[in-house]
Design a protein around this motif. Structure first.
Motif, short mmCIF file in Angstrom:
data_model
loop_
_atom_site.label_atom_id
_atom_site.label_comp_id
_atom_site.label_asym_id
_atom_site.label_seq_id
_atom_site.Cartn_x
_atom_site.Cartn_y
_atom_site.Cartn_z
N ALA A 95 -2.31 3.70 -3.29
CA ALA A 95 -0.88 3.53 -3.01
C ALA A 95 -0.67 2.60 -1.81
N GLN A 96 -1.52 2.72 -0.81
CA GLN A 96 -1.38 1.87 0.38
C GLN A 96 -1.69 0.41 0.06
N VAL A 97 -2.63 0.17 -0.82
CA VAL A 97 -2.92 -1.21 -1.23
C VAL A 97 -1.69 -1.82 -1.90
N TRP A 98 -1.02 -1.05 -2.74
CA TRP A 98 0.21 -1.53 -3.36
C TRP A 98 1.31 -1.73 -2.32
N GLN A 99 1.35 -0.89 -1.29
CA GLN A 99 2.31 -1.09 -0.20
C GLN A 99 2.06 -2.43 0.48
N LEU A 100 0.81 -2.75 0.71
CA LEU A 100 0.47 -4.02 1.34
C LEU A 100 0.81 -5.20 0.44
N ALA A 101 0.63 -5.02 -0.86
CA ALA A 101 1.04 -6.06 -1.80
C ALA A 101 2.55 -6.30 -1.71
N ASP A 102 3.31 -5.23 -1.56
CA ASP A 102 4.76 -5.35 -1.41
C ASP A 102 5.13 -6.07 -0.12
N VAL A 103 4.36 -5.84 0.95
CA VAL A 103 4.59 -6.54 2.21
C VAL A 103 4.44 -8.05 2.00
N ALA A 104 3.39 -8.44 1.28
CA ALA A 104 3.18 -9.86 1.00
C ALA A 104 4.26 -10.42 0.08
N ASP A 105 4.59 -9.66 -0.96
CA ASP A 105 5.51 -10.17 -1.99
C ASP A 105 6.96 -10.14 -1.55
N GLU A 106 7.37 -9.07 -0.86
CA GLU A 106 8.78 -8.89 -0.52
C GLU A 106 9.13 -9.39 0.87
N ALA A 107 8.25 -9.15 1.84
CA ALA A 107 8.52 -9.59 3.22
C ALA A 107 7.93 -10.96 3.50
N ASN A 108 7.13 -11.48 2.59
CA ASN A 108 6.50 -12.79 2.73
C ASN A 108 5.61 -12.87 3.97
N ILE A 109 4.86 -11.77 4.22
CA ILE A 109 3.93 -11.73 5.33
C ILE A 109 2.51 -11.71 4.76
N PRO A 110 1.66 -12.64 5.12
CA PRO A 110 0.27 -12.59 4.65
C PRO A 110 -0.42 -11.31 5.15
N VAL A 111 -1.19 -10.69 4.28
CA VAL A 111 -1.93 -9.49 4.63
C VAL A 111 -3.41 -9.75 4.40
N LEU A 112 -4.20 -9.64 5.47
CA LEU A 112 -5.64 -9.90 5.40
C LEU A 112 -6.39 -8.57 5.57
N CYS A 113 -7.08 -8.16 4.51
CA CYS A 113 -7.82 -6.89 4.52
C CYS A 113 -9.32 -7.18 4.59
N TYR A 114 -10.01 -6.42 5.42
CA TYR A 114 -11.45 -6.58 5.62
C TYR A 114 -12.13 -5.24 5.41
N GLY A 115 -13.16 -5.19 4.55
CA GLY A 115 -13.81 -3.91 4.35
C GLY A 115 -15.06 -4.00 3.49
N LEU A 116 -15.68 -2.85 3.32
CA LEU A 116 -16.83 -2.72 2.44
C LEU A 116 -16.38 -2.71 0.99
N ARG A 117 -17.22 -3.21 0.11
CA ARG A 117 -16.92 -3.13 -1.32
C ARG A 117 -17.41 -1.80 -1.88
N THR A 118 -18.65 -1.44 -1.57
CA THR A 118 -19.26 -0.24 -2.17
C THR A 118 -19.84 0.68 -1.11
N ASP A 119 -20.06 1.93 -1.53
CA ASP A 119 -20.62 2.94 -0.62
C ASP A 119 -22.15 2.96 -0.71
N PHE A 120 -22.76 4.00 -0.15
CA PHE A 120 -24.22 4.09 -0.08
C PHE A 120 -24.88 4.38 -1.42
N GLN A 121 -24.06 4.66 -2.45
CA GLN A 121 -24.59 4.87 -3.80
C GLN A 121 -24.23 3.72 -4.74
#
Length: 203
Positions: A95-121
């Motif tokens: 849900a938060q990822v979609w919130q950030l998409a709305d920030v980019a789409d509706e507020a026209n603010i670039p959102v840069l996310c940094y993180g791991l792709r996968t866990d230890f398995q």
């Protein structure tokens, strides 16, 4: 039109360093930013976002109940934001990822996310899965395995440096608990190979 970006990598690829450099670039030009990081990761003794090379910055903390869209829009209403930067993005909810998409789409603010792709398995984190699905741009940051190949996997190790194969998806730790490996050496470690060299061992 602003975009939602996902910069992903294994451990020790410089994700936080890259985020802090991007933040510096905006602020150097007099542009306001808003930084976020996961509340679950409380390893940093000083600022909430700290890189292994010594860079750090203050940041807001999110948990599963944080309404990122509302908080970002409220801040944007008080002072125009040029960019929003999210560290430890793997801990976002879908849900938060979609919130950030709305920030980019509706507020026209670039959102840069940094993180791991996968866990230890080798399983996707929920936030990473959602970002891989809907982000406008996917950028892989490179880390290096001890063999010299690209490290794309995150191996959890015990005190003796041997692979941990079960447990909770989230267990906060640094070089004492995780080793970035190529897929070949990740698989070998899970099959019961010898202890894996840690970052300290390679120094």
């Amino acid at each position: 039109m602003a975009k939602l970006y996902f910069y992903y990598a294994s451990m020790n690829a410089g994700k936080s360093t890259t985020l802090l450099q991007a933040d510096f670039n905006y602020r150097e030009r007099g542009m306001a930013t808003m930084l976020w990081t996961a509340a679950v990761d409380d390893r940093a003794a000083g600022m909430p976002i700290a890189s292994r090379i010594g860079l750090e910055a203050d940041a807001h903390r999110f948990d599963a109940d944080t309404d990122l869209h509302a908080d970002i829009r409220e801040r944007h209403g008080r002072a125009t934001l040029a960019c929003v930067l999210i560290d430890e993005a793997q801990f976002l909810t879908k849900a938060q990822v979609w919130q950030l998409a709305d920030v980019a789409d509706e507020a026209n603010i670039p959102v840069l996310c940094y993180g791991l792709r996968t866990d230890f398995q080798g399983e996707l984190f929920p936030g990473s899965a959602a970002l891989l699905g809907i982000a406008d741009a996917l950028i892989e940051l490179k880390a290096v395995c001890h063999c010299g190949r690209k490290a794309s996997m995150n191996l959890r190790v015990d005190a003796e440096g041997r692979a941990v194969q079960s447990g909770a998806q989230t267990e906060i730790g640094g070089n004492d608990r995780y080793v970035a490996l190529c897929r070949r050496h990740f698989s070998a470690a899970l099959r019961g190979g010898a202890a894996v060299p840690t970052a300290e061992d390679m120094r």
